[in-house]
Write an enzyme that holds these catalytic residues in place. Structure first.
Site, PDB file in Angstrom:
ATOM      1  N   LYS A  17       0.841  -1.198   0.000  1.00 27.26           N
ATOM      2  CA  LYS A  17       0.000   0.000   0.000  1.00 27.26           C
ATOM      3  C   LYS A  17       0.876   1.249   0.000  1.00 27.26           C
ATOM      4  CE  LYS A  17      -4.027   1.869   2.503  1.00 27.26           C
ATOM      5  NZ  LYS A  17      -4.898   1.713   3.701  1.00 27.26           N
ATOM      6  N   SER A  21      -9.821   1.605   2.645  1.00 27.39           N
ATOM      7  CA  SER A  21      -8.948   2.370   1.784  1.00 27.39           C
ATOM      8  C   SER A  21      -7.887   1.539   1.051  1.00 27.39           C
ATOM      9  CB  SER A  21      -8.251   3.454   2.604  1.00 27.39           C
ATOM     10  OG  SER A  21      -7.407   2.885   3.572  1.00 27.39           O
ATOM     11  N   SER A  40     -10.048  -0.685   6.822  1.00 22.46           N
ATOM     12  CA  SER A  40      -9.418  -0.448   5.514  1.00 22.46           C
ATOM     13  C   SER A  40      -8.707  -1.651   4.918  1.00 22.46           C
ATOM     14  CB  SER A  40      -8.439   0.721   5.606  1.00 22.46           C
ATOM     15  OG  SER A  40      -9.139   1.938   5.558  1.00 22.46           O
TER      16      SER A  40
END
Lengths: 112, 469
Positions: B78, B153, B177
């Site tokens: 990420k 996310s 997330s």
């Protein structure tokens, strides 16, 4: 609904420049979120505290202290090592670099 | 045989150890699939140009006698986790050009293990959002239906795992997330106990909530990644020694189900998939127990007080002075406002303002003070319930992936987090495990089942989760 002035004040406190066209939308969004999260006003604290110096506190959080000494990445006190980046890499991250200096705005002005 | 990029980490690891395949072949298979699908999915913001070199080094390390389950395994990371010398943008214009000056602790551990990093994945800006639509670089798209969101996310990471553009990925989880996009994309999303994994080098959002977690194809793979990245770290004083967390390991077969939370707001077919999965557990000797978590209906409200409060403080560091975007106005204060106003997207600005509001002098007690009191209650209720349970089970999200652009009202978007925020507020470990699909618009869309266990009892999540696979 929170007022236009309140939105502008919040933006100022948060150091955010917002466009004139955004104010109305923010009034609406922030108000509806505040109305939703306002449910917590019904909560009656029952002696449980968020932060306590006891490891047995219901929340389980306690203040973490260490000796006031520079320390190694190993966690032991000693001569500090640059664990969060080499000098040159950090200097290169400056928005405006001059030599080994970070160029910033002059903030002290002479009285007129 | 499966294509190499479709292998699980455990399968690939065995083949690498047996000398049947090389890390270079494995990385190449992922790169080929990325070239084919990423232009449409937008799961990766950047694919690194030295992937094959990294893989070659892993092969050399193996030839020299090294071994580790992750040696030569290609992973996605990420975009809010720092890898030294590479851009880490948090999908924000604020950090578009920012080059990380050090490795996050989790990255350091993965490098030691010999993992290969394919690239950095798309996300909601600064991890704020549940759809990936808040990325400054366009949303990632759901591999099961490209007209739908990946969730967020960590949407790019979840999409990359689901579409086999990597073997596994790292995400971060502040209110769901890792778990919510895993539910939407049909993969395993694992949030460890608060403090189990170091956050040094993870960009801070809500510091009392944030955890790094793996996104994988199976629970076995999640366990391999978790075992590699966990542990106390002097660079994160909230990290805990695994031994200190071990105390609560439960060996019972009781699963708590808080049915009082399912009365409204959940899609009927999602609830049916959930009940069918519970039946499956019953068939394997698990006992279902009805439980009540009285403070749970408040969880989302207190999350949306605590998270913005912490995020507004954490994001104060972005001032355009030391690194990141720097724009000039006519005074220092205008420099700040311009940099932050233009560098942050609409959702980030909204949350910063909300946090500023709930922390301001006149409102602190009414919002933040009440929220932290309620949080302590919620944590106590979970602790009490989990004393006699292996896990608590809920759907991960009340619905499958929604369409891109469908939710324009921020509050409607926040409601997708209703089942995931609790584990962040209480610090418990939780995992989303695929529980089959539901149909929307002629497409089969995945849904996830969430398991929550006692602090430090990740083992229970792996055992019960594997029973569901």
């Amino acid at each position: 609904m929170i007022s236009k002035e309140e939105v502008l004040k919040l933006a100022e406190l948060a150091r955010l420049k917002i466009g004139d066209g955004e104010v109305e939308g923010l009034q609406k969004d922030i108000s509806s979120i505040l109305e939703y999260v306002g449910q917590v006003s019904a909560v009656q604290p029952q002696g449980e505290t968020f932060l306590s110096d006891s490891k047995d506190s219901p929340f389980g959080l306690h203040t973490v202290m260490r000796e006031d000494l520079p320390r190694l990445a190993s966690g032991k006190a000693g001569v500090p090592t640059p664990v969060l980046g080499e000098r040159e890499a950090l200097l290169n991250a400056f928005p405006t670099r001059e030599g080994d200096f970070n160029v910033v705005r002059k903030i002290i002005q002479k009285d007129e | 045989m499966n294509k190499l990029n479709e292998l699980t980490i455990a399968e690939a690891s065995k083949k690498l150890a047996a000398g049947e395949i090389t890390a270079v072949q494995l990385a190449q298979a992922c790169l080929d699939e990325i070239a084919k699908r990423n232009p449409e999915l937008n799961a990766y913001l950047e694919v690194f140009d030295d992937v094959l070199e990294q893989a070659k080094k892993a092969d050399e390390r193996r030839a020299a006698g090294e071994s580790h389950p992750l040696l030569g395994i290609p992973l996605a990371v990420k975009d809010n986790i720092l890898i030294q010398g590479r851009v880490a943008s948090a999908a924000s214009k604020m950090l578009e050009q920012y080059v990380a000056t050090y490795d996050a602790t989790v990255i350091k551990k993965l490098k030691e293990a010999g993992a290969v990093f394919l690239g950095r994945t798309n996300m909601d800006e600064f991890a704020m959002g549940g759809s990936n639509e808040n990325s400054a670089f366009g949303p990632a798209k759901n591999p099961h239906d490209e007209s739908r969101v990946t969730g967020g996310s960590s949407g790019g990471s979840a999409a990359a795992v689901a579409a086999h553009l990597c073997l596994g990925a790292l995400g971060s989880d502040t209110g769901g997330s890792v778990r919510e996009p895993s539910s939407f994309c049909g993969v395993v999303g694992f949030k460890p106990t608060y403090g189990a994994v170091s956050r040094s080098g993870l960009m801070a959002m809500g510091s009392s909530l944030d955890q790094v977690g793996p996104i994988t194809k199976t629970l076995e793979d999640a366990e391999i990644l978790f075992d590699t990245i966990r542990g106390k770290d002097p660079l994160d004083s909230t990290s805990v020694d695994p031994e200190d967390l071990k105390s609560q390991t439960s060996n019972n077969k009781r699963i708590g189900v808080p049915r009082h939370l399912f009365k409204e707001g959940i899609d009927q077919d999602v609830l049916e998939r959930f009940e069918a999965s519970l039946k499956k557990l019953e068939g394997q000797g698990y006992e279902l127990v009805d439980i009540t978590l009285p403070s749970s209906p408040l969880a989302l409200a207190l999350y949306y007080i605590i998270m913005p409060a912490e995020a507004s403080s954490n994001l104060a560091r972005f001032d355009g002075v030391r690194y990141g975007l720097s724009l000039k106005g006519s005074s220092l204060i205008e420099d700040y406002a311009k940099t932050r106003g233009e560098g942050f997207g609409p959702e980030v600005r909204r949350r910063i303002m909300l946090g500023t509001y709930v922390l301001s002098a006149g409102y602190y007690d009414a919002y933040y003070g009440k929220a932290i009191a309620a949080r302590a209650l919620l944590r106590k209720e979970y602790n009490d319930a989990l004393k006699t349970l292996a896990c608590i089970a809920t759907p991960t999200v009340p619905s499958p992936a929604f369409a891109l652009g469908e939710k324009s009202d921020p509050l409607a978007m926040y409601l997708a987090d209703i089942f995931t925020v609790s584990a962040n507020l209480t610090g418990n470990p939780a995992v989303s495990v695929p529980m089959g699909t539901v149909e929307r618009g002629g497409k089969a869309l995945p849904a996830g089942l969430q398991l929550t266990a006692a602090h430090g009892d990740e083992a229970a999540l792996f055992v019960v989760g594997k029973a569901l696979e």
